[in-house]
Design a protein around this motif. Structure first.
Motif, PDB file in Angstrom:
ATOM      1  N   ARG A 232       0.846  -1.188   0.000  1.00 37.68           N
ATOM      2  CA  ARG A 232       0.000   0.000   0.000  1.00 37.68           C
ATOM      3  C   ARG A 232       0.883   1.240   0.000  1.00 37.68           C
ATOM      4  NH1 ARG A 232      -0.850   1.769   5.658  1.00 37.68           N
ATOM      5  NH2 ARG A 232      -2.899   2.558   5.133  1.00 37.68           N
ATOM      6  N   ALA A 233       0.305   2.402  -0.255  1.00 34.29           N
ATOM      7  CA  ALA A 233       1.041   3.674  -0.226  1.00 34.29           C
ATOM      8  C   ALA A 233       0.500   4.519   0.919  1.00 34.29           C
ATOM      9  CB  ALA A 233       0.872   4.410  -1.555  1.00 34.29           C
ATOM     10  N   ASP A 234       1.392   5.029   1.775  1.00 35.80           N
ATOM     11  CA  ASP A 234       0.931   5.837   2.904  1.00 35.80           C
ATOM     12  C   ASP A 234       0.655   7.275   2.467  1.00 35.80           C
ATOM     13  OD1 ASP A 234       3.362   7.174   2.733  1.00 35.80           O
ATOM     14  OD2 ASP A 234       4.236   6.201   4.482  1.00 35.80           O
ATOM     15  N   LEU A 235       0.325   8.131   3.443  1.00 35.55           N
ATOM     16  CA  LEU A 235      -0.042   9.503   3.117  1.00 35.55           C
ATOM     17  C   LEU A 235       1.119  10.287   2.510  1.00 35.55           C
ATOM     18  CD1 LEU A 235      -2.326  10.489   6.137  1.00 35.55           C
ATOM     19  CD2 LEU A 235      -2.996   9.965   3.792  1.00 35.55           C
ATOM     20  N   LYS A 236       2.344   9.808   2.744  1.00 35.18           N
ATOM     21  CA  LYS A 236       3.513  10.467   2.155  1.00 35.18           C
ATOM     22  C   LYS A 236       3.917   9.798   0.838  1.00 35.18           C
ATOM     23  CE  LYS A 236       5.457  12.292   6.457  1.00 35.18           C
ATOM     24  NZ  LYS A 236       6.658  12.360   7.334  1.00 35.18           N
ATOM     25  N   ASN A 237       3.016   8.955   0.319  1.00 39.87           N
ATOM     26  CA  ASN A 237       3.232   8.264  -0.963  1.00 39.87           C
ATOM     27  C   ASN A 237       4.386   7.270  -0.938  1.00 39.87           C
ATOM     28  OD1 ASN A 237       1.120   9.842  -1.935  1.00 39.87           O
ATOM     29  ND2 ASN A 237       2.481  11.397  -2.783  1.00 39.87           N
ATOM     30  N   ILE A 238       4.682   6.751   0.240  1.00 44.12           N
ATOM     31  CA  ILE A 238       5.748   5.754   0.377  1.00 44.12           C
ATOM     32  C   ILE A 238       5.121   4.358   0.350  1.00 44.12           C
ATOM     33  CG2 ILE A 238       7.560   4.853   1.884  1.00 44.12           C
ATOM     34  CD1 ILE A 238       7.877   7.684   2.999  1.00 44.12           C
ATOM     35  N   ILE A 239       5.659   3.502  -0.525  1.00 44.18           N
ATOM     36  CA  ILE A 239       5.154   2.128  -0.646  1.00 44.18           C
ATOM     37  C   ILE A 239       5.629   1.287   0.531  1.00 44.18           C
ATOM     38  CG2 ILE A 239       5.207   0.025  -2.028  1.00 44.18           C
ATOM     39  CD1 ILE A 239       3.609   2.160  -3.364  1.00 44.18           C
ATOM     40  N   GLY A 240       4.717   0.531   1.119  1.00 48.04           N
ATOM     41  CA  GLY A 240       5.054  -0.336   2.235  1.00 48.04           C
ATOM     42  C   GLY A 240       4.084  -1.495   2.327  1.00 48.04           C
ATOM     43  N   PRO A 241       4.199  -2.317   3.356  1.00 47.02           N
ATOM     44  CA  PRO A 241       3.313  -3.474   3.511  1.00 47.02           C
ATOM     45  C   PRO A 241       1.895  -3.044   3.847  1.00 47.02           C
ATOM     46  CG  PRO A 241       4.667  -3.194   5.464  1.00 47.02           C
ATOM     47  CD  PRO A 241       5.182  -2.219   4.453  1.00 47.02           C
ATOM     48  N   PRO A 242       0.929  -3.964   3.751  1.00 46.74           N
ATOM     49  CA  PRO A 242      -0.453  -3.641   4.110  1.00 46.74           C
ATOM     50  C   PRO A 242      -0.582  -3.174   5.554  1.00 46.74           C
ATOM     51  CG  PRO A 242      -0.374  -5.675   2.865  1.00 46.74           C
ATOM     52  CD  PRO A 242       1.051  -5.320   3.204  1.00 46.74           C
ATOM     53  N   LYS A 243      -1.768  -2.683   5.879  1.00 47.59           N
ATOM     54  CA  LYS A 243      -2.031  -2.112   7.195  1.00 47.59           C
ATOM     55  C   LYS A 243      -1.783  -3.119   8.309  1.00 47.59           C
ATOM     56  CE  LYS A 243      -5.609   0.651   9.475  1.00 47.59           C
ATOM     57  NZ  LYS A 243      -6.997   1.180   9.340  1.00 47.59           N
ATOM     58  N   SER A 244      -2.075  -4.384   8.059  1.00 49.06           N
ATOM     59  CA  SER A 244      -1.863  -5.449   9.049  1.00 49.06           C
ATOM     60  C   SER A 244      -1.686  -6.764   8.314  1.00 49.06           C
ATOM     61  CB  SER A 244      -3.059  -5.536  10.010  1.00 49.06           C
ATOM     62  OG  SER A 244      -4.217  -5.961   9.309  1.00 49.06           O
ATOM     63  N   GLU A 245      -1.440  -7.833   9.057  1.00 48.67           N
ATOM     64  CA  GLU A 245      -1.283  -9.153   8.452  1.00 48.67           C
ATOM     65  C   GLU A 245      -2.535  -9.543   7.679  1.00 48.67           C
ATOM     66  OE1 GLU A 245       0.755 -12.508   7.367  1.00 48.67           O
ATOM     67  OE2 GLU A 245       1.536 -10.802   8.532  1.00 48.67           O
ATOM     68  N   ALA A 246      -3.700  -9.118   8.205  1.00 51.11           N
ATOM     69  CA  ALA A 246      -4.962  -9.440   7.536  1.00 51.11           C
ATOM     70  C   ALA A 246      -5.099  -8.721   6.202  1.00 51.11           C
ATOM     71  CB  ALA A 246      -6.139  -9.071   8.440  1.00 51.11           C
ATOM     72  N   GLY A 247      -4.271  -7.686   5.991  1.00 45.46           N
ATOM     73  CA  GLY A 247      -4.354  -6.925   4.750  1.00 45.46           C
ATOM     74  C   GLY A 247      -3.912  -7.712   3.534  1.00 45.46           C
ATOM     75  N   TYR A 248      -3.088  -8.749   3.737  1.00 42.19           N
ATOM     76  CA  TYR A 248      -2.661  -9.596   2.618  1.00 42.19           C
ATOM     77  C   TYR A 248      -3.841 -10.488   2.218  1.00 42.19           C
ATOM     78  CZ  TYR A 248       2.168  -8.323   3.793  1.00 42.19           C
ATOM     79  OH  TYR A 248       3.324  -7.629   4.039  1.00 42.19           O
ATOM     80  N   ARG A 249      -4.324 -10.340   0.977  1.00 35.56           N
ATOM     81  CA  ARG A 249      -5.495 -11.101   0.568  1.00 35.56           C
ATOM     82  C   ARG A 249      -5.641 -11.092  -0.949  1.00 35.56           C
ATOM     83  NH1 ARG A 249      -6.593  -5.956   2.034  1.00 35.56           N
ATOM     84  NH2 ARG A 249      -8.346  -4.837   1.065  1.00 35.56           N
TER      85      ARG A 249
END
Length: 391
Positions: A232-249
């Motif tokens: 996902r991309a945060d508010l600063k437009n930096i790519i990173g992992p999903p919000k939580s483990e459950a975000g992987y789907r």
């Protein structure tokens, strides 16, 4: 052995002073002293301290720190763990604007349950209920961090709660089917080529805005007809992992979405991260642009908007003397739309939880429980009609 004795001394200015000194032994067997102006205060403190020593929850003032210092340690830990920029910004706001002004100079060892209850009441008096809950959770997390570092032996704030009034339970905003159909038609006719595939994925896959902004082409399986969330991309437009483990789907997509994505892939500008929805500069698109420009324009074209009015009730006009229109829904509302469509099709609650990326089924039921109830009621109505007509 514990004792309270009166003592006198001469202050630097020559005046005579008196006070009451408590002598006691802590749970580690160390002798401690604490001084009070009045004997009544000394008696009350000793009663509490003696009980804490027997329970192993007493922390001498000399071995603790202030809430402000503990908050600083908590924020720095979040920075080291690379929490989301938006999360850290919210925590910093809680600390600077509410916690430190209210109780920042108080030592952790001095916090009592009644004191914490009073802080809860202060927050409730000046903040909305949801904000008061968030600030109180941050305060409890601060004390918990300090407890883990040995600065305090118990967390009395953890048991203080803000009860959510049932009548104040927030309701999700869900576009109607007629509105969704109009939005999809407007997106298909839009001069912005990404608008149609974006609207389709938002409505049929229920991705978060950050997941849409950070979605790479490698996570779109055009043959299998699925979209997988792994970044996902945060508010600063930096790519990173999903919000939580459950975000992987992985979520299924309808044929219309696959067809639109195939056409869009041929026209999509290349970007360093291989994004499905890159910005004009071929980088991560900002949330403001995706939500406030692309999807806002689509909604206005679909007549899903509100007219902005002035204080006198008259329409607010833009620089072209035209009424200012704002979209009725946000990207997050389309996420709710996806969940409602799944539930209407009798998708199992656990699968809805999985596709939505919720960490627990309770979150799913808290948010969409009324929709599951409605689906069950609709099924019962159909069955009753069938019994009456067919037997």
């Amino acid at each position: 052995m514990t004792s309270i004795r009166k003592r006198s001394w001469v202050a630097p200015d020559g005046s005579e002073k008196t006070g009451w000194q408590v002598d006691y032994v802590d749970q580690a067997g160390n002798r401690r002293r604490k001084q009070f102006t009045r004997k009544k205060e000394a008696d009350a403190w000793l009663t509490t301290a003696a009980y804490q020593v027997t329970q192993g929850t007493h922390t001498p003032d000399s071995q603790t720190i202030t809430i402000a210092k503990a908050a600083d340690l908590w924020i720095k830990r979040g920075q080291r763990e690379k929490l989301e920029a938006s999360t850290l910004a919210a925590y910093d706001q809680h600390v600077r604007l509410h916690i430190v002004p209210m109780c920042g100079d108080r030592k952790l060892s001095q916090i009592t349950r009644p004191m914490a209850e009073g802080w809860r009441d202060q927050l409730m008096d000046k903040l909305s209920r949801p904000m008061a809950m968030r600030v109180l959770r941050s305060l409890a997390a601060i004390v918990n961090e300090a407890m883990g570092r040995g600065y305090v032996a118990q967390n009395v704030v953890a048991g203080v709660k803000v009860r959510r009034a049932k009548r104040e339970k927030p309701k999700v905003i869900i576009p109607t089917k007629a509105e969704l159909k109009a939005i999809l038609e407007a997106a298909k006719a839009s001069t912005e080529p990404m608008a149609h595939p974006l609207a389709l994925i938002a409505i049929f896959a229920g991705l978060r805005a950050s997941e849409l902004r950070g979605l790479p082409w490698r996570c779109i399986d055009l043959k299998a007809g699925t979209v997988t969330v792994e970044q996902r991309a945060d508010l600063k437009n930096i790519i990173g992992p999903p919000k939580s483990e459950a975000g992987y789907r992985t979520i299924p997509l309808p044929d219309s979405a696959i067809t639109a994505l195939k056409a869009w892939k041929l026209a999509c500008p290349a970007s360093d991260d291989g994004l499905v929805f890159p910005s004009i500069a071929h980088k991560v698109m900002s949330h403001q642009y995706m939500n406030g420009k692309v999807m806002a324009a689509v909604q206005i074209a679909a007549n899903c908007h509100h007219m902005v009015t002035r204080d006198d009730g008259k329409p607010m006009l833009d620089k072209h003397e035209q009424p200012v229109m704002v979209p009725r829904y946000t990207l997050h509302d389309f996420r709710h739309a996806a969940a409602s469509l799944w539930i209407e099709q009798r998708v199992n609650p656990k699968r809805v939880q999985k596709w939505m990326g919720h960490g627990s089924i309770q979150v799913t039921f808290d948010t969409y429980g009324h929709l599951f109830d409605q689906a069950d009621q609709d099924s019962a109505v159909a069955a009753a009609i069938e019994r009456e007509l067919i037997g």
